[in-house]
Design an enzyme around this catalytic site. Structure first.
Site, PDB file in Angstrom:
ATOM      1  N   LYS A  92     -35.000 -29.610 -16.674  1.00 36.59           N
ATOM      2  CA  LYS A  92     -33.596 -28.950 -16.831  1.00 36.59           C
ATOM      3  C   LYS A  92     -33.437 -28.246 -15.448  1.00 36.59           C
ATOM      4  O   LYS A  92     -33.997 -27.380 -15.145  1.00 36.59           O
ATOM      5  CB  LYS A  92     -33.738 -27.863 -18.025  1.00 36.59           C
ATOM      6  CG  LYS A  92     -32.416 -27.227 -18.357  1.00 36.59           C
ATOM      7  CD  LYS A  92     -32.543 -26.357 -19.562  1.00 36.59           C
ATOM      8  CE  LYS A  92     -31.785 -25.414 -19.783  1.00 36.59           C
ATOM      9  NZ  LYS A  92     -31.762 -24.549 -20.844  1.00 36.59           N
ATOM     10  N   LYS A 109     -37.910 -26.595 -16.304  1.00 35.89           N
ATOM     11  CA  LYS A 109     -36.594 -25.723 -15.964  1.00 35.89           C
ATOM     12  C   LYS A 109     -36.736 -24.938 -14.523  1.00 35.89           C
ATOM     13  O   LYS A 109     -37.541 -24.248 -14.144  1.00 35.89           O
ATOM     14  CB  LYS A 109     -36.272 -25.147 -17.053  1.00 35.89           C
ATOM     15  CG  LYS A 109     -34.920 -24.308 -16.972  1.00 35.89           C
ATOM     16  CD  LYS A 109     -34.454 -23.609 -18.052  1.00 35.89           C
ATOM     17  CE  LYS A 109     -33.367 -22.519 -18.087  1.00 35.89           C
ATOM     18  NZ  LYS A 109     -33.040 -21.904 -19.350  1.00 35.89           N
ATOM     19  N   ASP A 116     -37.008 -21.688 -24.439  1.00 35.47           N
ATOM     20  CA  ASP A 116     -37.156 -21.654 -22.862  1.00 35.47           C
ATOM     21  C   ASP A 116     -38.031 -20.526 -22.582  1.00 35.47           C
ATOM     22  O   ASP A 116     -37.498 -19.407 -22.589  1.00 35.47           O
ATOM     23  CB  ASP A 116     -35.635 -21.788 -22.300  1.00 35.47           C
ATOM     24  CG  ASP A 116     -35.026 -22.940 -22.441  1.00 35.47           C
ATOM     25  OD1 ASP A 116     -35.303 -23.869 -23.576  1.00 35.47           O
ATOM     26  OD2 ASP A 116     -34.112 -23.122 -21.837  1.00 35.47           O
TER      27      ASP A 116
END
Length: 224
Positions: A187, A158, A94
């Site tokens: 996400k 995300k 991430d």
């Protein structure tokens, strides 16, 4: 929406990213992830070897964060961090975008930053999620950042680090879903504390949830 506890767990990256996290606390999160069958455990890079070893054979991925939480590391540093994390057992990466360059309209810089990390991630056969930090962006910037994430060859976009001024909102998730289309990963992370919060994000288009309150939410799901 009415998912079983096991179905909901597969949306969750069970997360502990606090600077003060101890080995015992990391181990506790790993044990919870194994018990409930979450998608992953998400930790800072230092803890990747420990988590990866503990999760081996349980079908729970090891997730870590890169350029975190500010995103203002150099691309070369992000690439090194990514390769190092994968070598030490990370399955999912991430990364945080360069938020200032996005806000300045330097899309090529942002896209190239993402692409370099995506290339390093995919060389290792792993998955890349790109954090755009929605709390700091206008709707136009959120849409542009989401599209740059697709163009940069990542796997997910995300919402948040969970360390800025606010976390995920359902309207932001819906905006991001619209920007990336129906098949790209989205996400939602930051501020998801209840079952209602989790369902709202999924209904808005999230395919993964970054959650530190996973156990409480999953226990609430079991009572439904």
């Amino acid at each position: 929406m009415n998912l079983t506890q096991a179905q909901l767990a597969k949306y969750m990256d069970h997360t502990l990213l606090k600077a003060s996290a101890t080995a015992d606390q990391i181990d506790a999160v790993v044990a919870e992830a194994i018990k409930y069958g979450t998608a992953s455990v998400c930790v800072n890079p230092y803890w990747v070897p420990r988590v990866s070893k503990a999760l081996a054979g349980f079908g729970v991925a090891t997730c870590t964060v890169i350029g975190f939480p500010l995103g203002a590391s150099t691309t070369e540093t992000k690439v090194f961090e990514t390769r190092d994390a994968i070598a030490k057992g990370a399955d999912e990466i991430d990364m945080v975008i360069n938020i200032g360059e996005l806000k300045a309209g330097n899309d090529d810089v942002v896209r190239n930053d993402i692409r370099a990390v995506a290339d390093a991630t995919h060389e290792g056969g792993k998955l890349l999620k790109v954090i755009i930090e929605t709390a700091l962006l206008t709707d136009e910037e959120k849409t542009r950042a989401s599209k740059l994430t697709v163009e940069g060859n990542a796997d997910y976009v995300k919402t948040s680090t969970g360390f800025s001024t606010a976390g995920a909102t359902a309207p932001d998730v819906a905006l991001m879903r619209k920007a990336v289309g129906p098949d790209f990963g989205v996400k939602a992370a930051g501020g998801i504390h209840t079952l209602a919060d989790a369902y709202a994000m999924i209904e808005a288009g999230a395919t993964r949830l970054g959650v530190s309150a996973s156990v409480a939410i999953l226990e609430e799901a079991a009572r439904q």
